[in-house]
Design a protein around this motif. Sequence first.
Motif, PDB file in Angstrom:
ATOM      1  N   SER A   1      39.468  21.733   4.344  1.00 23.23           N
ATOM      2  CA  SER A   1      38.662  22.186   3.202  1.00 23.23           C
ATOM      3  C   SER A   1      38.694  21.107   2.130  1.00 23.23           C
ATOM      4  CB  SER A   1      39.228  23.489   2.625  1.00 23.23           C
ATOM      5  OG  SER A   1      40.447  23.221   1.961  1.00 23.23           O
ATOM      6  N   VAL A   2      37.705  21.173   1.242  1.00 20.19           N
ATOM      7  CA  VAL A   2      37.672  20.194   0.148  1.00 20.19           C
ATOM      8  C   VAL A   2      38.888  20.368  -0.749  1.00 20.19           C
ATOM      9  CG1 VAL A   2      36.380  19.395  -1.857  1.00 20.19           C
ATOM     10  CG2 VAL A   2      35.187  20.066   0.171  1.00 20.19           C
ATOM     11  N   ASP A   3      39.287  21.621  -0.971  1.00 21.35           N
ATOM     12  CA  ASP A   3      40.444  21.856  -1.843  1.00 21.35           C
ATOM     13  C   ASP A   3      41.688  21.156  -1.299  1.00 21.35           C
ATOM     14  OD1 ASP A   3      38.877  23.331  -3.446  1.00 21.35           O
ATOM     15  OD2 ASP A   3      39.653  25.297  -2.831  1.00 21.35           O
TER      16      ASP A   3
ATOM     17  N   ASN B   1      33.427  22.190  11.288  1.00 21.36           N
ATOM     18  CA  ASN B   1      32.450  22.380  10.218  1.00 21.36           C
ATOM     19  C   ASN B   1      31.930  21.012   9.776  1.00 21.36           C
ATOM     20  OD1 ASN B   1      31.101  22.901   7.839  1.00 21.36           O
ATOM     21  ND2 ASN B   1      32.980  23.285   6.655  1.00 21.36           N
ATOM     22  N   PRO B   2      30.827  20.554  10.391  1.00 26.54           N
ATOM     23  CA  PRO B   2      30.329  19.210  10.085  1.00 26.54           C
ATOM     24  C   PRO B   2      30.029  18.995   8.604  1.00 26.54           C
ATOM     25  CG  PRO B   2      29.209  20.136  12.007  1.00 26.54           C
ATOM     26  CD  PRO B   2      30.043  21.231  11.428  1.00 26.54           C
ATOM     27  N   ASN B   3      29.749  20.097   7.864  1.00 26.42           N
ATOM     28  CA  ASN B   3      29.508  19.944   6.426  1.00 26.42           C
ATOM     29  C   ASN B   3      30.721  19.428   5.677  1.00 26.42           C
ATOM     30  OD1 ASN B   3      26.876  20.549   6.070  1.00 26.42           O
ATOM     31  ND2 ASN B   3      27.226  22.771   5.945  1.00 26.42           N
ATOM     32  N   LEU B   4      31.895  19.647   6.279  1.00 31.43           N
ATOM     33  CA  LEU B   4      33.119  19.207   5.613  1.00 31.43           C
ATOM     34  C   LEU B   4      33.098  17.701   5.369  1.00 31.43           C
ATOM     35  CD1 LEU B   4      35.934  20.149   4.600  1.00 31.43           C
ATOM     36  CD2 LEU B   4      36.818  19.500   6.842  1.00 31.43           C
ATOM     37  N   LEU B   5      32.522  16.980   6.312  1.00 30.34           N
ATOM     38  CA  LEU B   5      32.444  15.518   6.145  1.00 30.34           C
ATOM     39  C   LEU B   5      31.694  15.195   4.847  1.00 30.34           C
ATOM     40  CD1 LEU B   5      31.350  12.980   8.884  1.00 30.34           C
ATOM     41  CD2 LEU B   5      30.739  12.700   6.507  1.00 30.34           C
ATOM     42  N   ILE B   6      30.566  15.874   4.663  1.00 33.60           N
ATOM     43  CA  ILE B   6      29.737  15.609   3.481  1.00 33.60           C
ATOM     44  C   ILE B   6      30.496  16.022   2.215  1.00 33.60           C
ATOM     45  CG2 ILE B   6      27.521  16.176   2.371  1.00 33.60           C
ATOM     46  CD1 ILE B   6      26.463  16.759   5.260  1.00 33.60           C
TER      47      ILE B   6
ATOM     48  N   VAL C   1      33.796  16.382   1.688  1.00 29.19           N
ATOM     49  CA  VAL C   1      34.959  15.530   1.366  1.00 29.19           C
ATOM     50  C   VAL C   1      34.484  14.158   0.884  1.00 29.19           C
ATOM     51  CG1 VAL C   1      37.037  14.394   2.288  1.00 29.19           C
ATOM     52  CG2 VAL C   1      36.520  16.744   2.939  1.00 29.19           C
ATOM     53  N   SER C   2      33.442  13.650   1.537  1.00 28.11           N
ATOM     54  CA  SER C   2      32.888  12.364   1.103  1.00 28.11           C
ATOM     55  C   SER C   2      32.425  12.429  -0.338  1.00 28.11           C
ATOM     56  CB  SER C   2      31.676  12.017   1.957  1.00 28.11           C
ATOM     57  OG  SER C   2      32.030  11.109   2.918  1.00 28.11           O
ATOM     58  N   ASP C   3      31.694  13.489  -0.670  1.00 27.02           N
ATOM     59  CA  ASP C   3      31.215  13.642  -2.054  1.00 27.02           C
ATOM     60  C   ASP C   3      32.391  13.671  -3.021  1.00 27.02           C
ATOM     61  OD1 ASP C   3      28.627  13.701  -1.307  1.00 27.02           O
ATOM     62  OD2 ASP C   3      28.323  15.870  -1.555  1.00 27.02           O
ATOM     63  N   ALA C   4      33.414  14.437  -2.655  1.00 29.54           N
ATOM     64  CA  ALA C   4      34.573  14.554  -3.546  1.00 29.54           C
ATOM     65  C   ALA C   4      35.221  13.180  -3.755  1.00 29.54           C
ATOM     66  CB  ALA C   4      35.581  15.543  -2.956  1.00 29.54           C
ATOM     67  N   ILE C   5      35.356  12.417  -2.678  1.00 28.51           N
ATOM     68  CA  ILE C   5      35.995  11.091  -2.790  1.00 28.51           C
ATOM     69  C   ILE C   5      35.099  10.142  -3.586  1.00 28.51           C
ATOM     70  CG2 ILE C   5      36.707   9.056  -1.454  1.00 28.51           C
ATOM     71  CD1 ILE C   5      37.913  10.899   0.589  1.00 28.51           C
ATOM     72  N   ASN C   6      33.805  10.177  -3.295  1.00 28.59           N
ATOM     73  CA  ASN C   6      32.899   9.290  -4.031  1.00 28.59           C
ATOM     74  C   ASN C   6      32.892   9.622  -5.523  1.00 28.59           C
ATOM     75  OD1 ASN C   6      32.223   7.799  -1.762  1.00 28.59           O
ATOM     76  ND2 ASN C   6      30.599   9.209  -1.170  1.00 28.59           N
ATOM     77  N   ASN C   7      32.946  10.924  -5.850  1.00 30.92           N
ATOM     78  CA  ASN C   7      32.998  11.301  -7.278  1.00 30.92           C
ATOM     79  C   ASN C   7      34.271  10.810  -7.936  1.00 30.92           C
ATOM     80  OD1 ASN C   7      30.560  12.524  -7.133  1.00 30.92           O
ATOM     81  ND2 ASN C   7      31.359  14.598  -6.810  1.00 30.92           N
TER      82      ASN C   7
END
Length: 256
Positions: free
Chosen positions: A211-213, A235-240, A242-248
């Motif tokens: 999870s992102v958390d 959950n392939p959305n997890l990639l997106i 987590v990536s967003d969280a890291i990029n932010n």
Amino acid sequence: MMKTKILKTLLDRRASGLKSFAILIDPDKIQDSGSLVKLINIAVENKVDFIFVGGSLLTGDNLHQVIERVKDHSQLPVVLFPGSTMHINVTADAVLFLSLISGRNPELLIGQQVIAAPILKRSNLEILPTGYMLIDSDNQTTVSYMSNTTPIPADKYSVAVCTAMAGEMLGLQLIYMDAGSGARFPIHPKMIASVRRAIDVPLIIGGGIDSVDKAMASLKAGADMLVVGNGIEENPNLLIEVSDAINNLNQELDVH
Ligand code: 1GP
């Protein structure tokens, strides 16, 4: 490719506080080429930094094809995450040259490395000397069974700290703390923070991040790089996400 490129990238990013994201592809779990290519495209679009390929036990013979497919469809660096010397493939960019420092199995501390050394010497693979530490996650993982080692207990922070310190003192360039593939619980942020304070080399965290958390908790505790495998398969959305969280997170650092 220069043979120190990936390590240098990780050291530079660590020096600037930038986080990195690697997805782990287990060749055994690849059903078909179409879904692999889709995953690679999503990884490229979402600025994943590295593709790790491997697993502690590979039962199929498609390691080479998986690497080839990643190379055909992206310029992402492919880093081997080998379970044994049989998992070396010289068409990757780099190899985690793992020493299982949480265990006391000499074969995985130095034995396999001696066997691999001449093969790696002849290759163009970048060698990433990595202190690999298995952390207990309540269920026995494939890697703890296959390696015949006992993971570090999840609440014994000082054992983890001293193990990581010793790995760094031995000259290992990266520390990878892993709760194991599909771990029920990821590594506790307090353990990550304790190890982070004790060492200077880049710290890789993986196992059970679904999870992102959980990803954010590991990053905020001091992980320099996250490795996610099972979570993305489920959950392939997890990639997106987590990536967003890291990029932010990385953008915030760039701004300040
Ligand atoms: C396993 O750290 C990796 O060695 C990734 O673990 O598959 O649980 O994400 P997961």
